[in-house]
Design a protein around this motif. Structure first.
Motif: not given
Length: 232
Positions: A86-112
């Motif tokens: 949110t702070t980065h968006a405000r600094t850059q002058g961005y508006s979000f397209a909707g409510p901000l949401r971040v999801v973190i999930e595991p993926d076996e295809r991603v290396a450690t």
């Protein structure tokens, strides 16, 4: 200190030294923050002179091992990622397209030790609305013809003695706009010159009496089903 340095320093302060000691190998919280920032920057879209839209939904994919470590932080990491994005968006002058949401999930295809971030599509999350802006207030153009003047029957009423009761009208077909003077006493002006009929482009400024009006096409949240690029 550059913007990214400031961004990362902020996260390092937010997730304290105890967290840093826990993750001497594998992905670091600051790397997730940096990846989110890059995703926001890469997908930011300029929609008008003073409006930049960036996606509001982000999917962070980690290896199962890194995901388990990040989950050990509980809500702390998630809340700090939201706050710093949110702070980065405000600094850059961005508006979000909707409510901000971040999801973190595991993926076996991603290396450690690596992170993959995808985001919702800006284009699929916004629709466009033509408006007339008067003294900072935006009046949506909801009909094909919108009459402007000081009369009580005008669609957009302005308190200006220099305007006629039905001074001018704006035509809008959903894609193109046109400004037409309705035979007013003092005329309708663009750049000080009277006009009878002229095509409107976004951010066109015109004057009725002493009142300046602006034609804008602005993004609004889209309703109904949405395609979310990379988000499932």
């Amino acid at each position: 200190m550059g913007l990214l340095d400031s961004f990362e320093k902020g996260l390092e302060r937010a997730v304290n030294s105890a967290f840093a000691k826990t993750f001497r190998s594998g992905i670091q919280p600051v790397e997730i923050a940096s990846a989110l920032r890059r995703e926001a920057d890469t997908n930011a879209a300029v929609v008008s002179r003073d409006r930049i839209i960036t996606p509001s939904e982000y999917l962070v994919r980690l290896s199962p091992e890194d995901d388990e470590r990040m989950r050990g932080l509980g809500r702390a990491l998630h809340e700090e990622l939201l706050a710093l994005l949110t702070t980065h968006a405000r600094t850059q002058g961005y508006s979000f397209a909707g409510p901000l949401r971040v999801v973190i999930e595991p993926d076996e295809r991603v290396a450690t030790g690596t992170v993959r971030v995808s985001s919702g599509s800006v284009e699929s999350r916004v629709s466009w609305q033509a408006v007339i802006e008067v003294a900072g207030t935006q009046h949506p153009l909801t009909a094909a013809r919108t009459v402007i003047g000081r009369g009580s029957d005008a669609d957009i009423a302005i308190s200006d003695a220099g305007s006629s009761r039905r001074h001018a009208e704006v035509l809008w077909d959903g894609e193109r706009g046109m400004l037409r003077d309705l035979g007013s006493t003092n005329g309708t002006k663009i750049d000080g010159q009277k006009v009878r009929e002229v095509a409107l482009t976004p951010d066109t400024r015109f004057t009725i009496g002493r009142t300046e009006l602006v034609f804008r096409v602005v993004p609004v949240s889209a309703s109904g089903s949405e395609t979310r690029g990379g988000l499932r």
